[in-house]
Enzyme design. Structure first.
Site, PDB file in Angstrom:
ATOM      1  N   SER A 132       0.845  -1.206   0.000  1.00 48.61           N
ATOM      2  CA  SER A 132       0.000   0.000   0.000  1.00 48.61           C
ATOM      3  C   SER A 132       0.872   1.245   0.000  1.00 48.61           C
ATOM      4  O   SER A 132       0.584   2.220  -0.697  1.00 48.61           O
ATOM      5  CB  SER A 132      -0.889   0.021   1.252  1.00 48.61           C
ATOM      6  OG  SER A 132      -1.645  -1.153   1.340  1.00 48.61           O
ATOM      7  N   ILE A 159       4.231 -10.644  -7.962  1.00 47.95           N
ATOM      8  CA  ILE A 159       4.146 -10.028  -9.290  1.00 47.95           C
ATOM      9  C   ILE A 159       3.465 -10.976 -10.296  1.00 47.95           C
ATOM     10  O   ILE A 159       3.962 -12.067 -10.590  1.00 47.95           O
ATOM     11  CB  ILE A 159       5.541  -9.585  -9.805  1.00 47.95           C
ATOM     12  CG1 ILE A 159       6.242  -8.718  -8.727  1.00 47.95           C
ATOM     13  CG2 ILE A 159       5.413  -8.828 -11.126  1.00 47.95           C
ATOM     14  CD1 ILE A 159       5.459  -7.496  -8.257  1.00 47.95           C
ATOM     15  N   THR A 160       2.341 -10.504 -10.825  1.00 47.53           N
ATOM     16  CA  THR A 160       1.518 -11.302 -11.750  1.00 47.53           C
ATOM     17  C   THR A 160       2.178 -11.394 -13.121  1.00 47.53           C
ATOM     18  O   THR A 160       2.750 -10.410 -13.608  1.00 47.53           O
ATOM     19  CB  THR A 160       0.125 -10.645 -11.882  1.00 47.53           C
ATOM     20  OG1 THR A 160      -0.426 -10.476 -10.585  1.00 47.53           O
ATOM     21  CG2 THR A 160      -0.811 -11.506 -12.719  1.00 47.53           C
ATOM     22  N   GLN A 341     -23.361 -20.448  -0.477  1.00 49.43           N
ATOM     23  CA  GLN A 341     -24.410 -20.860   0.454  1.00 49.43           C
ATOM     24  C   GLN A 341     -25.582 -21.502  -0.297  1.00 49.43           C
ATOM     25  O   GLN A 341     -26.117 -22.540   0.129  1.00 49.43           O
ATOM     26  CB  GLN A 341     -24.903 -19.632   1.249  1.00 49.43           C
ATOM     27  CG  GLN A 341     -25.839 -19.960   2.392  1.00 49.43           C
ATOM     28  CD  GLN A 341     -25.146 -20.730   3.504  1.00 49.43           C
ATOM     29  OE1 GLN A 341     -23.917 -20.718   3.607  1.00 49.43           O
ATOM     30  NE2 GLN A 341     -25.923 -21.436   4.310  1.00 49.43           N
ATOM     31  N   ILE A 342     -25.948 -20.913  -1.417  1.00 50.15           N
ATOM     32  CA  ILE A 342     -27.062 -21.454  -2.206  1.00 50.15           C
ATOM     33  C   ILE A 342     -26.734 -22.850  -2.730  1.00 50.15           C
ATOM     34  O   ILE A 342     -27.612 -23.696  -2.866  1.00 50.15           O
ATOM     35  CB  ILE A 342     -27.409 -20.470  -3.362  1.00 50.15           C
ATOM     36  CG1 ILE A 342     -28.110 -19.242  -2.781  1.00 50.15           C
ATOM     37  CG2 ILE A 342     -28.252 -21.133  -4.444  1.00 50.15           C
ATOM     38  CD1 ILE A 342     -28.223 -18.061  -3.733  1.00 50.15           C
ATOM     39  N   GLY A 344     -25.068 -25.054  -1.123  1.00 51.38           N
ATOM     40  CA  GLY A 344     -24.939 -26.020  -0.026  1.00 51.38           C
ATOM     41  C   GLY A 344     -23.573 -26.680  -0.033  1.00 51.38           C
ATOM     42  O   GLY A 344     -22.570 -26.049  -0.360  1.00 51.38           O
ATOM     43  N   GLU A 368      -4.084  -4.383  -6.401  1.00 46.78           N
ATOM     44  CA  GLU A 368      -4.161  -3.057  -7.045  1.00 46.78           C
ATOM     45  C   GLU A 368      -4.823  -2.026  -6.131  1.00 46.78           C
ATOM     46  O   GLU A 368      -5.658  -1.227  -6.557  1.00 46.78           O
ATOM     47  CB  GLU A 368      -4.846  -3.153  -8.417  1.00 46.78           C
ATOM     48  CG  GLU A 368      -3.956  -3.926  -9.378  1.00 46.78           C
ATOM     49  CD  GLU A 368      -4.295  -3.789 -10.838  1.00 46.78           C
ATOM     50  OE1 GLU A 368      -4.728  -2.715 -11.248  1.00 46.78           O
ATOM     51  OE2 GLU A 368      -4.099  -4.775 -11.554  1.00 46.78           O
ATOM     52  N   SER A 371      -9.024  -2.236  -0.122  1.00 45.27           N
ATOM     53  CA  SER A 371     -10.259  -1.445   0.081  1.00 45.27           C
ATOM     54  C   SER A 371      -9.984  -0.226   0.955  1.00 45.27           C
ATOM     55  O   SER A 371     -10.576   0.844   0.745  1.00 45.27           O
ATOM     56  CB  SER A 371     -11.336  -2.324   0.726  1.00 45.27           C
ATOM     57  OG  SER A 371     -11.735  -3.311  -0.203  1.00 45.27           O
TER      58      SER A 371
HETATM   59  C1  LIG Z   1      -2.238 -12.561  -6.231  1.00 46.87           C
HETATM   60  C2  LIG Z   1      -1.612 -11.223  -6.162  1.00 46.87           C
HETATM   61  C3  LIG Z   1      -1.188 -10.604  -7.329  1.00 46.87           C
HETATM   62  C4  LIG Z   1      -0.542  -9.354  -7.262  1.00 46.87           C
HETATM   63  N1  LIG Z   1      -0.014  -8.807  -8.411  1.00 46.87           N
HETATM   64  C5  LIG Z   1       0.775  -7.693  -8.305  1.00 46.87           C
HETATM   65  C6  LIG Z   1       1.485  -7.205  -9.459  1.00 46.87           C
HETATM   66  O1  LIG Z   1       1.374  -7.725 -10.585  1.00 46.87           O
HETATM   67  N2  LIG Z   1       2.316  -6.139  -9.283  1.00 46.87           N
HETATM   68  C7  LIG Z   1       2.488  -5.520  -8.071  1.00 46.87           C
HETATM   69  O2  LIG Z   1       3.272  -4.575  -7.997  1.00 46.87           O
HETATM   70  N3  LIG Z   1       1.823  -5.951  -6.964  1.00 46.87           N
HETATM   71  C8  LIG Z   1       0.977  -7.034  -7.067  1.00 46.87           C
HETATM   72  N4  LIG Z   1       0.314  -7.498  -5.949  1.00 46.87           N
HETATM   73  C9  LIG Z   1       0.500  -6.807  -4.670  1.00 46.87           C
HETATM   74  C10 LIG Z   1      -0.747  -6.086  -4.176  1.00 46.87           C
HETATM   75  O3  LIG Z   1      -1.010  -4.959  -4.964  1.00 46.87           O
HETATM   76  C11 LIG Z   1      -0.486  -5.744  -2.688  1.00 46.87           C
HETATM   77  O4  LIG Z   1      -0.520  -6.975  -1.977  1.00 46.87           O
HETATM   78  C12 LIG Z   1      -1.509  -4.798  -2.139  1.00 46.87           C
HETATM   79  O5  LIG Z   1      -1.361  -3.517  -2.720  1.00 46.87           O
HETATM   80  C13 LIG Z   1      -1.411  -4.644  -0.598  1.00 46.87           C
HETATM   81  O6  LIG Z   1      -0.097  -4.435  -0.206  1.00 46.87           O
HETATM   82  P1  LIG Z   1       0.547  -5.324   0.981  1.00 46.87           P
HETATM   83  O7  LIG Z   1       0.281  -6.749   0.634  1.00 46.87           O
HETATM   84  O8  LIG Z   1       1.931  -4.880   1.178  1.00 46.87           O
HETATM   85  O9  LIG Z   1      -0.315  -4.974   2.252  1.00 46.87           O
HETATM   86  P2  LIG Z   1      -0.010  -3.766   3.291  1.00 46.87           P
HETATM   87  O10 LIG Z   1       0.226  -2.513   2.541  1.00 46.87           O
HETATM   88  O11 LIG Z   1       1.033  -4.214   4.233  1.00 46.87           O
HETATM   89  O12 LIG Z   1      -1.387  -3.660   4.044  1.00 46.87           O
HETATM   90  C14 LIG Z   1      -1.778  -4.540   5.089  1.00 46.87           C
HETATM   91  C15 LIG Z   1      -3.136  -4.077   5.598  1.00 46.87           C
HETATM   92  O13 LIG Z   1      -3.012  -2.786   6.184  1.00 46.87           O
HETATM   93  C16 LIG Z   1      -3.928  -1.887   5.573  1.00 46.87           C
HETATM   94  N5  LIG Z   1      -3.346  -0.548   5.550  1.00 46.87           N
HETATM   95  C17 LIG Z   1      -2.121  -0.172   5.101  1.00 46.87           C
HETATM   96  N6  LIG Z   1      -1.964   1.144   5.231  1.00 46.87           N
HETATM   97  C18 LIG Z   1      -3.106   1.632   5.770  1.00 46.87           C
HETATM   98  C19 LIG Z   1      -3.569   2.929   6.145  1.00 46.87           C
HETATM   99  N7  LIG Z   1      -2.811   4.016   5.970  1.00 46.87           N
HETATM  100  N8  LIG Z   1      -4.817   3.052   6.674  1.00 46.87           N
HETATM  101  C20 LIG Z   1      -5.608   1.973   6.829  1.00 46.87           C
HETATM  102  N9  LIG Z   1      -5.229   0.704   6.495  1.00 46.87           N
HETATM  103  C21 LIG Z   1      -3.995   0.557   5.969  1.00 46.87           C
HETATM  104  C22 LIG Z   1      -4.131  -2.437   4.174  1.00 46.87           C
HETATM  105  O14 LIG Z   1      -5.338  -1.953   3.597  1.00 46.87           O
HETATM  106  C23 LIG Z   1      -4.180  -3.941   4.474  1.00 46.87           C
HETATM  107  O15 LIG Z   1      -5.447  -4.295   4.939  1.00 46.87           O
HETATM  108  C24 LIG Z   1      -0.384  -8.709  -6.002  1.00 46.87           C
HETATM  109  C25 LIG Z   1      -0.854  -9.327  -4.845  1.00 46.87           C
HETATM  110  C26 LIG Z   1      -1.436 -10.558  -4.905  1.00 46.87           C
HETATM  111  C27 LIG Z   1      -1.870 -11.221  -3.624  1.00 46.87           C
END
Ligand SMILES: Cc1cc2nc3c(=O)[nH]c(=O)nc-3n(C[C@H](O)[C@H](O)[C@H](O)COP(=O)(O)OP(=O)(O)OC[C@H]3O[C@@H](n4cnc5c(N)ncnc54)[C@H](O)[C@@H]3O)c2cc1C
Length: 386
Positions: A132, A159-160, A341-342, A344, A368, A371
């Site tokens: 994030s 990384i996808t 759920q639907i 079962g 990406e 929430s």
């Molecule tokens: C299957 C998969 C494919 C992906 N593909 C790519 C890709 O192609 N390229 C790429 O670069 N990345 C990719 N990602 C990475 C994805 O974008 C990140 O996992 C995502 O942005 C969240 O970052 P994080 O996992 O470091 O979580 P964190 O940033 O560590 O967040 C952990 C939790 O803390 C919350 N949080 C963090 N900061 C705050 C705040 N200020 N206020 C409130 N809540 C907060 C977050 O919302 C989350 O719930 C992929 C991830 C997955 C699982």
């Protein structure tokens, strides 16, 4: 926003709907179970021109736009999200940075193969210590003046499309210097697959998207020519934020497709499955659940199409993209839970598409931009951020 699709977009929608139904649906379950990348399906998507949808014809694209991409993603995700995310990441994250920020030579070198689907590109922003907080990039790139090369060191995670047999490049963000206030200057650099020192780990074991490719990447003194800089030095962070703004619309379309797929499967099952001497769909409790699912999918569709229409019209779309992504991913999870759920006990069996949809839905609230990040963006657009 016009609520009706143009004849061309409606034809595209029907074509992808038929492909998803006739080609993806019968095969994808086995790939998913084996955690295998579906090369034959992806090749066919390439032949259909899906990877070139929003790109100009002069680079091998179809001359369409983000609305066309969203239509295709929604129809694919109605049936399966692994193939949909392979397309989304290939287009929005792999090729779009080159299209938006690349030099003419970079576009001519990479885009035709990316548009044809014969090659996939990846986008490496996330790191073990920064998702994030994408500005917390630790990967570095130093320009070696004597050789005219960037020397890259660091690790990217999740990384996808980064390790398939047809992956040709990953665009990575890296710190290339410091601003006068000490903040990092982040740049984007194209790293071709197979460059010495660039290591691609084995695929992750994931909860969902099991027929898509996700890997950790490490860079150990990786050298690429200075010309591999994408866009301006120090502008990489801003460029990637733009890419993510657009990508959210694509993910929202994908999430809408999953939400609609849950409705499709639930309607079918509610008519077929009998309990207490009549179809379960004869019960108002089931009908209401499905009616709510349909309402959510429909509203999600309006939200992503509104954001896409604004993008295509050249209007501001940041808030609408975040709204669409937040809403559609929330309803995708809700619909997947209700559809399971639907169904079962059968809903818990992997051979049923809703089980796959349930497993595939959760990541939509994370990838990406989580929430929480979408809420931060919306609040900022409302002038609330501190
Ligand atoms: C299957 C998969 C494919 C992906 N593909 C790519 C890709 O192609 N390229 C790429 O670069 N990345 C990719 N990602 C990475 C994805 O974008 C990140 O996992 C995502 O942005 C969240 O970052 P994080 O996992 O470091 O979580 P964190 O940033 O560590 O967040 C952990 C939790 O803390 C919350 N949080 C963090 N900061 C705050 C705040 N200020 N206020 C409130 N809540 C907060 C977050 O919302 C989350 O719930 C992929 C991830 C997955 C699982």
């Amino acid at each position: 926003m016009d609520h009706k699709l143009s004849p061309e977009l409606e034809e595209l929608r029907r074509t992808v709907e038929a492909f998803a139904h006739d080609v993806v649906a019968p095969k994808i379950g086995d790939f998913y179970e084996r955690h295998e990348f579906p090369y034959e399906i992806v090749r066919e998507m390439g032949r259909m021109g899906l990877f070139g949808l929003p790109f100009p014809e002069e680079y091998g694209g179809m001359g369409g736009d983000y609305l066309a991409l969203g239509i295709a993603l929604e129809e694919l995700a109605r049936v399966d999200s692994s193939v949909a995310i392979t397309l989304e990441a290939g287009v929005s994250l792999g090729a779009m940075p080159l299209h938006l920020f690349g030099t003419e030579e970079q576009k001519r070198t990479w885009l035709p193969r990316l548009c044809s689907g014969e090659m996939l590109g990846a986008f490496g922003l996330t790191e073990p210590d920064g998702g994030s907080d994408a500005g917390a990039t630790r990967t570095t790139a130093r320009l070696d003046e004597t050789t005219g090369e960037w020397v890259i060191n660091g690790t990217k995670c999740f990384i996808t499309n980064s390790g398939t047999d047809i992956t040709g490049l990953v665009t990575v963000t890296a710190v290339t210097g410091r601003k006068p206030d000490g903040k990092p200057r982040i740049s984007a650099i194209i790293v071709p697959s197979g460059t010495p020192g660039f290591t691609v780990a084995a695929p992750y074991s994931k909860v969902g998207w099991n027929a898509s490719d996700t890997r950790e990447l490490s860079f150990d003194d990786v050298r690429v020519p200075a010309e591999n800089l994408l866009g301006e030095e120090g502008r990489g962070y801003a460029q990637f934020l733009r890419i993510l703004d657009e990508g959210r619309i694509a993910i929202a379309a994908l999430a809408t497709g999953l939400a609609q797929g849950c409705v499709d499967e639930s309607v079918r099952y509610a008519k077929e499955r009998h309990a207490f001497g009549r179809p379960i769909g004869a019960n108002q409790a089931i009908q209401f659940k499905i009616a709510d699912m349909e309402m959510r999918a429909h509203t999600a569709r309006l939200a992503w199409r509104d954001a896409a229409s604004r993008l295509v019209a050249g209007e501001p779309f940041k808030k609408e993209a975040a709204l669409a992504k937040l809403y559609s991913s929330t309803v995708a999870v809700d619909n997947a839970r209700d559809a399971t759920q639907i169904h079962g006990g059968y809903g818990f069996m992997n051979e049923y598409p809703v089980a796959r949809m349930w497993r595939d839905s959760k990541i939509l609230e994370i990838g990406e931009g989580t929430s929480e990040v979408q809420r931060m963006l919306i609040a900022r657009e409302l002038g609330l951020a501190g």
